[in-house]
Write a protein that holds these residues in place. Structure first.
Motif, PDB file in Angstrom:
ATOM      1  N   GLY A   1       0.805  -1.221   0.000  1.00  0.00           N
ATOM      2  CA  GLY A   1       0.000   0.000   0.000  1.00  0.00           C
ATOM      3  C   GLY A   1       0.836   1.268   0.000  1.00  0.00           C
ATOM      4  O   GLY A   1       0.724   2.092  -0.926  1.00  0.00           O
ATOM      5  N   PRO A   2       1.697   1.472   0.995  1.00  0.00           N
ATOM      6  CA  PRO A   2       2.506   2.702   1.015  1.00  0.00           C
ATOM      7  C   PRO A   2       3.454   2.828  -0.177  1.00  0.00           C
ATOM      8  O   PRO A   2       3.657   3.928  -0.692  1.00  0.00           O
ATOM      9  CB  PRO A   2       3.286   2.576   2.328  1.00  0.00           C
ATOM     10  CG  PRO A   2       2.486   1.652   3.167  1.00  0.00           C
ATOM     11  CD  PRO A   2       1.847   0.686   2.223  1.00  0.00           C
TER      12      PRO A   2
ATOM     13  N   THR B   1       4.884  10.254   2.612  1.00  0.00           N
ATOM     14  CA  THR B   1       4.603   8.859   2.227  1.00  0.00           C
ATOM     15  C   THR B   1       5.901   8.073   2.094  1.00  0.00           C
ATOM     16  O   THR B   1       5.987   6.904   2.500  1.00  0.00           O
ATOM     17  CB  THR B   1       3.836   8.818   0.898  1.00  0.00           C
ATOM     18  OG1 THR B   1       2.638   9.586   1.012  1.00  0.00           O
ATOM     19  CG2 THR B   1       3.468   7.380   0.524  1.00  0.00           C
ATOM     20  N   LEU B   2       6.930   8.703   1.537  1.00  0.00           N
ATOM     21  CA  LEU B   2       8.230   8.048   1.414  1.00  0.00           C
ATOM     22  C   LEU B   2       8.829   7.762   2.789  1.00  0.00           C
ATOM     23  O   LEU B   2       9.427   6.704   3.013  1.00  0.00           O
ATOM     24  CB  LEU B   2       9.163   8.928   0.587  1.00  0.00           C
ATOM     25  CG  LEU B   2      10.544   8.372   0.247  1.00  0.00           C
ATOM     26  CD1 LEU B   2      10.441   7.009  -0.439  1.00  0.00           C
ATOM     27  CD2 LEU B   2      11.310   9.349  -0.636  1.00  0.00           C
ATOM     28  N   ARG B   3       8.658   8.697   3.716  1.00  0.00           N
ATOM     29  CA  ARG B   3       9.158   8.467   5.077  1.00  0.00           C
ATOM     30  C   ARG B   3       8.401   7.310   5.743  1.00  0.00           C
ATOM     31  O   ARG B   3       8.981   6.536   6.514  1.00  0.00           O
ATOM     32  CB  ARG B   3       9.029   9.736   5.909  1.00  0.00           C
ATOM     33  CG  ARG B   3      10.000  10.845   5.516  1.00  0.00           C
ATOM     34  CD  ARG B   3      10.102  11.896   6.601  1.00  0.00           C
ATOM     35  NE  ARG B   3      11.090  12.904   6.281  1.00  0.00           N
ATOM     36  CZ  ARG B   3      10.823  14.090   5.749  1.00  0.00           C
ATOM     37  NH1 ARG B   3       9.550  14.411   5.467  1.00  0.00           N
ATOM     38  NH2 ARG B   3      11.777  14.960   5.490  1.00  0.00           N
ATOM     39  N   THR B   4       7.126   7.197   5.422  1.00  0.00           N
ATOM     40  CA  THR B   4       6.334   6.080   5.966  1.00  0.00           C
ATOM     41  C   THR B   4       6.904   4.748   5.492  1.00  0.00           C
ATOM     42  O   THR B   4       7.011   3.794   6.272  1.00  0.00           O
ATOM     43  CB  THR B   4       4.863   6.207   5.525  1.00  0.00           C
ATOM     44  OG1 THR B   4       4.303   7.409   6.064  1.00  0.00           O
ATOM     45  CG2 THR B   4       4.048   5.008   6.005  1.00  0.00           C
ATOM     46  N   VAL B   5       7.265   4.686   4.212  1.00  0.00           N
ATOM     47  CA  VAL B   5       7.884   3.467   3.685  1.00  0.00           C
ATOM     48  C   VAL B   5       9.186   3.187   4.423  1.00  0.00           C
ATOM     49  O   VAL B   5       9.464   2.049   4.807  1.00  0.00           O
ATOM     50  CB  VAL B   5       8.131   3.593   2.165  1.00  0.00           C
ATOM     51  CG1 VAL B   5       8.881   2.362   1.653  1.00  0.00           C
ATOM     52  CG2 VAL B   5       6.817   3.764   1.417  1.00  0.00           C
ATOM     53  N   ARG B   6       9.979   4.234   4.633  1.00  0.00           N
ATOM     54  CA  ARG B   6      11.250   4.034   5.337  1.00  0.00           C
ATOM     55  C   ARG B   6      11.017   3.515   6.749  1.00  0.00           C
ATOM     56  O   ARG B   6      11.741   2.628   7.224  1.00  0.00           O
ATOM     57  CB  ARG B   6      12.024   5.353   5.391  1.00  0.00           C
ATOM     58  CG  ARG B   6      13.394   5.211   6.042  1.00  0.00           C
ATOM     59  CD  ARG B   6      14.108   6.542   6.153  1.00  0.00           C
ATOM     60  NE  ARG B   6      13.366   7.483   6.992  1.00  0.00           N
ATOM     61  CZ  ARG B   6      13.800   8.704   7.320  1.00  0.00           C
ATOM     62  NH1 ARG B   6      14.965   9.119   6.849  1.00  0.00           N
ATOM     63  NH2 ARG B   6      13.077   9.503   8.062  1.00  0.00           N
ATOM     64  N   GLU B   7      10.014   4.026   7.423  1.00  0.00           N
ATOM     65  CA  GLU B   7       9.726   3.571   8.795  1.00  0.00           C
ATOM     66  C   GLU B   7       9.390   2.083   8.827  1.00  0.00           C
ATOM     67  O   GLU B   7       9.700   1.390   9.803  1.00  0.00           O
ATOM     68  CB  GLU B   7       8.561   4.381   9.382  1.00  0.00           C
ATOM     69  CG  GLU B   7       8.858   5.860   9.602  1.00  0.00           C
ATOM     70  CD  GLU B   7      10.035   6.070  10.537  1.00  0.00           C
ATOM     71  OE1 GLU B   7      10.108   5.372  11.563  1.00  0.00           O
ATOM     72  OE2 GLU B   7      10.893   6.926  10.229  1.00  0.00           O
TER      73      GLU B   7
END
Length: 367
Positions: free
Chosen positions: A169-170, A307-313
């Motif tokens: 999803g992300p 959103t990119l930071r969410t993927v990194r998390e």
């Protein structure tokens, strides 16, 4: 026994047989016979047209002299020396016909048969070399096939019921958003700014952006047209030179710099900023995100960066590797692969392939 191993076995037996035949006759003697036969045959071929009938008398004399010198220079105890003597007798006449040349070749037959002993040895060695090359190719194919099936077994151990949407999803949301943002950026900024961004992105090893061609950079920096957007430059490049005269000062320079670089400009579409699916290991995906955060913040709003930071998390999540492994398995495993895993045939295939590999490796080592 596999086909490759059988071919090796037969090739080695042929080499052993051929070498034994050479040893029986003596290599030095065979090489002398072979050389003499080649010389005699070459003389027959070279002079047949000119030394027969009422042809060139000088050629006739030269032929008889050279042929006699070749034969008389052979040792009397050389194997098949009588074949050369008989051929010499055939051509030692006042006049020669084509039938005489044919008879001479026939007289040389026993010497040709002996010379063939060396030829057969060479052919046997050539076949052995090819058999060994083919065996090595087959060995590599077996290694690849084993690795593919071992990989299939690894995928079969994945938890295919894991909630991979937590990753998908992300990542998909980011991929869609960054391309849309880049499309807007490409439409809004000048070619100078876009190429400056591309030049910066090219320094990031995990972002697959090529540095802009030097001649294109030089053009947009030194010409007023460089203040136009890339889509506008590409549109202008399609104009005829006469029409371009109304829009730019140097139509030829624009054509040369932009039209020839259309493929590069078309590929600047934001896709290089996307993330792979399925993703790589946590550390690899984390580094990809960190490189992109710096670049994406230059061309997109904070929502895309967030959103990119969410993927990194997600890469720090304890469940990441389980989810990633499941994503890889779902991506690589088709219905046939799952059926093979369920039936146990993959394990059987590995055992059969390993058996053939070990047999082939032993056969090669025995060389």
């Amino acid at each position: 026994m596999s086909e490759a191993v059988e071919r090796l076995r037969q090739a080695r037996e042929a080499v052993a047989s051929a070498e034994a035949a050479v040893e029986r006759h003596g290599r030095d003697e065979l090489e002398t016979v072979e050389s003499a036969h080649e010389t005699a045959t070459e003389l027959l071929d070279r002079y047949e047209e000119t030394a027969t009938g009422t042809g060139d008398f000088k050629s006739f004399v030269q032929f008889q002299d050279e042929f006699a010198t070749t034969v008389e220079g052979l040792d009397d105890d050389l194997p098949r020396s009588e074949a050369f003597e008989e051929a010499l007798d055939v051509v030692d006449q006042r006049r020669l016909s084509e039938s005489d040349f044919a008879s001479a070749r026939q007289a040389l037959g026993p010497a040709a048969e002996l010379a063939d002993v060396l030829a057969r040895e060479r052919e046997a060695h050539a076949e052995l070399r090819e058999a060994e090359r083919e065996a090595k190719r087959r060995l590599q194919a077996l290694e690849d096939a084993i690795a593919e099936r071992e990989r299939l077994l690894e995928l079969g151990e994945a938890d295919l019921d894991a909630p991979v949407e937590r990753l998908r999803g992300p990542i998909e949301e980011y991929d869609d958003a960054v391309v849309a943002a880049f499309t807007a950026y490409r439409t809004d900024v000048s070619a100078r700014e876009l190429l400056e961004f591309a030049a910066s992105a090219a320094h990031y090893p995990l972002v697959d952006v090529q540095a802009p061609p030097a001649d294109l950079v030089e053009y947009v920096e030194s010409h007023e047209a460089g203040t136009e957007t890339v889509p506008r430059l590409l549109e202008l490049a399609d104009y005829s030179r006469s029409k371009l005269d109304h829009y730019v000062e140097d139509p030829t320079a624009l054509k040369r710099a932009v039209a020839t670089r259309q493929t590069y400009l078309d590929r600047l579409d934001g896709s290089a900023l996307q993330l792979d699916w399925p993703p790589g290991p946590a550390a690899a995906l984390r580094r990809q995100c960190e490189e992109r955060i710096t670049l994406v913040s230059r061309i997109a709003d904070e929502d895309v960066v967030a959103t990119l930071r969410t993927v990194r998390e997600l890469t720090w999540d304890d469940e990441y590797e389980r989810l990633r492994t499941a994503a890889v398995a779902l991506d690589e495993l088709d219905a046939e692969g799952r059926e093979r895993l369920a039936s146990g045939s993959v394990t059987e295939e590995i055992e059969r392939l390993r058996s053939e590999r070990d047999e082939l490796q032993t056969a090669l080592d025995d060389a």
